[in-house]
Enzyme design. Structure first.
Site, PDB file in Angstrom:
ATOM      1  N   ASP A  92       4.645 -47.003 -16.817  1.00 11.64           N
ATOM      2  CA  ASP A  92       4.896 -45.889 -17.752  1.00 11.64           C
ATOM      3  C   ASP A  92       3.615 -45.763 -18.657  1.00 11.64           C
ATOM      4  O   ASP A  92       3.152 -46.255 -19.423  1.00 11.64           O
ATOM      5  CB  ASP A  92       6.201 -46.096 -18.322  1.00 11.64           C
ATOM      6  CG  ASP A  92       6.585 -44.764 -19.106  1.00 11.64           C
ATOM      7  OD1 ASP A  92       6.001 -43.802 -19.606  1.00 11.64           O
ATOM      8  OD2 ASP A  92       7.844 -44.457 -18.946  1.00 11.64           O
ATOM      9  N   SER A 142       8.684 -38.473 -19.194  1.00 12.91           N
ATOM     10  CA  SER A 142       9.153 -39.488 -17.938  1.00 12.91           C
ATOM     11  C   SER A 142      10.169 -39.137 -17.392  1.00 12.91           C
ATOM     12  O   SER A 142      10.759 -39.830 -16.305  1.00 12.91           O
ATOM     13  CB  SER A 142       9.246 -40.861 -18.843  1.00 12.91           C
ATOM     14  OG  SER A 142       7.981 -41.601 -19.182  1.00 12.91           O
ATOM     15  N   GLU A 321       9.765 -51.245 -13.730  1.00 13.37           N
ATOM     16  CA  GLU A 321       9.142 -50.500 -14.531  1.00 13.37           C
ATOM     17  C   GLU A 321       8.610 -51.392 -15.721  1.00 13.37           C
ATOM     18  O   GLU A 321       9.085 -52.149 -16.403  1.00 13.37           O
ATOM     19  CB  GLU A 321       9.702 -49.517 -15.433  1.00 13.37           C
ATOM     20  CG  GLU A 321       9.008 -48.576 -16.099  1.00 13.37           C
ATOM     21  CD  GLU A 321       9.867 -48.027 -17.230  1.00 13.37           C
ATOM     22  OE1 GLU A 321       9.560 -46.689 -17.591  1.00 13.37           O
ATOM     23  OE2 GLU A 321      10.942 -48.146 -17.547  1.00 13.37           O
TER      24      GLU A 321
END
Length: 493
Positions: A92, A142, A321
């Site tokens: 991210d 996101s 992630e």
């Protein structure tokens, strides 16, 4: 035979696409789409899921044709391997500058100058770039990006799992479950945060985290997940206002499952074969630099997820992630962001060592970038978290190697003039920014893609972000589009 079938499919696809466009009123356009004002948003055709699904399938066909031409007169596919397993790693906020700075930091931690070091993804044979814009935003958040790289549809900023006109779209996790594969989600953020939510949720606004939590436990594909590891317990229990105890519901629905609250619990789940739920904090997991030893590292969660998912004979899809890279950048604390990137790097290395590239496709990418820059002409080996005193501005004041375009701290003295930031810089400090803002912001440049395993060559070059799940689906024979196993797709509606 392959080329004949492929050509027949291409012609059929063009005819059906034209017919489909007429039936739905969707015009396929090759020129850039003009935007209206903020109140009206983009042209209506981009709000339709079918626009992006058709576009992605067309781009997939073009890629296959390009590689066929590059091969010469070969008739079969460049790579005939079907991916039994897929692991999608998502960093991210992992901008190109973050990759470079983290590589240098990794080398410097090992006692070298740093610039010559290699990250795990540098072993991968293929790489590309992803265009991250949303249908109404030049720079992605996101939520809309997760809908693109997981469901194959670009949407509005803040929206998860829905098209721009508000219809639910299926993520690749659902495609995988439909084919009998196990699925899992692993994150260092809340499980209800935008990126992991993209694997299972459908909400217009990413802030609806209580509803996102409900969907994870009660709806498909969330309730079908075999591995769920992350943070955010409060969204499932203490913060709820509907009298639901979603943790208790999960335990009731998974009598053979294992629930973990810390690293010791997680290790204790190793010998089970039921579903696995691990929630390691009420909010996001702590930054690795600030975490206690009871909190599992991302590499440990990755190892457990692969162990558990590998038990399934039909294979698996895993979303993993490194979510707090983004948070470090938002705080303009580059040291936190880079350390989280190296935790992400260790998790990728774990996956490489635990899987076989002959049957496992690993894709590594980012949802969006950040404004971190590496500035000036610092001498080789200079601490990436520091400065080179020989590099100064016009007033002779040194500047740090790492800076942000927008952030909290400008390294100014009481007179408003820039001062040497050296006395302040550390691995957990704020780093200077040019424009004063409440926090660091995303940036809109393309992000990197790295791939290894079956059909990994398809991930090279520049592509729209929403093409990614279609490429993964092609490689693993998932979804309704063109795949290695089915050359005739089911038209999207």
């Amino acid at each position: 035979m392959y080329f004949h079938n492929f050509l027949l499919f291409s012609i059929t696809w063009m005819i059906l696409t034209l017919l489909f466009g007429e039936l739905t009123g969707t015009r396929l356009r090759h020129e850039p789409v003009s935007l209206l004002n903020d109140d009206l948003g983009p042209y209506w055709e981009e709000r339709n899921a079918s626009y992006w699904l058709q576009q992605a399938q067309k781009q997939l066909i073009q890629r296959l044709e390009r590689f066929r031409h590059a091969r010469g007169n070969g008739d079969g596919p460049l790579d005939s391997r079907v991916a039994k397993n897929i692991i999608l790693f998502l960093g991210d906020g992992l901008s190109m500058s973050t990759l470079t700075a983290a590589r240098i930091l990794k080398g410097q931690r090992e006692g070298f100058s740093g610039e010559e070091c290699q990250l795990a993804v540098e072993q991968f044979p293929f790489s590309g770039l992803s265009k991250t814009y949303c249908i109404n935003k030049q720079t992605a958040d996101s939520a809309c990006s997760a809908t693109a790289y997981l469901a194959g549809v670009k949407t509005s900023g803040g929206t998860v799992g829905q098209s721009g006109d508000g219809f639910n779209v299926e993520p690749i996790t659902q495609w995988a479950q439909r084919e009998g594969k196990a699925t899992g989600v692993v994150t260092t953020t809340r499980l209800t945060d935008a990126s992991p939510a993209g694997t299972y949720a459908h909400v217009q606004n990413r802030a609806e985290e209580l509803e996102i939590a409900r969907q994870l436990v009660e709806d498909e594909p969330g309730r079908g997940m075999k591995v769920i590891l992350g943070g955010g317990l409060g969204k499932f229990v203490s913060e709820r206002r509907d009298d639901r105890d979603l943790l208790e519901q999960w335990l009731t629905s998974n009598p053979d499952g294992c629930f973990a609250r810390n690293l010791e619990d997680l290790r204790g789940c190793r010998h089970g074969n039921g579903s696995l739920l691990g929630v390691f904090g009420d909010n996001h997991l702590d930054y690795h630099l600030a975490a206690n030893k009871e909190q599992p590292r991302l590499s440990e969660m990755t190892a457990m997820a692969i162990e558990r998912l590998s038990q399934h004979p039909k294979g698996y899809f895993a979303f993993i992630e490194g979510g707090r890279i983004d948070h470090g950048h938002h705080e303009t604390r580059a040291g936190y962001a880079l350390d989280e990137m190296l935790e992400f790097d260790a998790a990728i290395d774990t996956a490489i060592n635990m899987t076989d590239p002959h049957d496992t496709l690993i894709v590594v990418t980012a949802d969006h970038a950040h404004t971190l820059s590496l500035s000036g002409y610092a001498r080789r080996g200079t601490s990436i978290l520091g400065l080179d005193k020989t590099q100064t501005d016009v007033d002779g004041v040194p500047y740090s190697i790492l800076n942000y375009a927008i952030g909290k701290w400008q390294s100014l003295n009481k007179e408003g003039k820039r001062e040497n930031p050296a006395k302040t810089l550390s691995k957990t400090s704020y780093f200077p920014s040019y424009i004063h803002g409440r926090k660091g912001v995303h940036s809109g440049e393309d992000v990197a893609i790295f791939a290894q395993g079956p059909q990994s060559h398809l991930f090279s070059g520049v592509m729209e972000q929403n093409l990614l799940p279609h490429l993964m689906g092609y490689a693993a024979c998932l979804g309704q589009g063109l795949t290695l196993c089915n050359e005739t797709p089911v038209m999207p509606d």
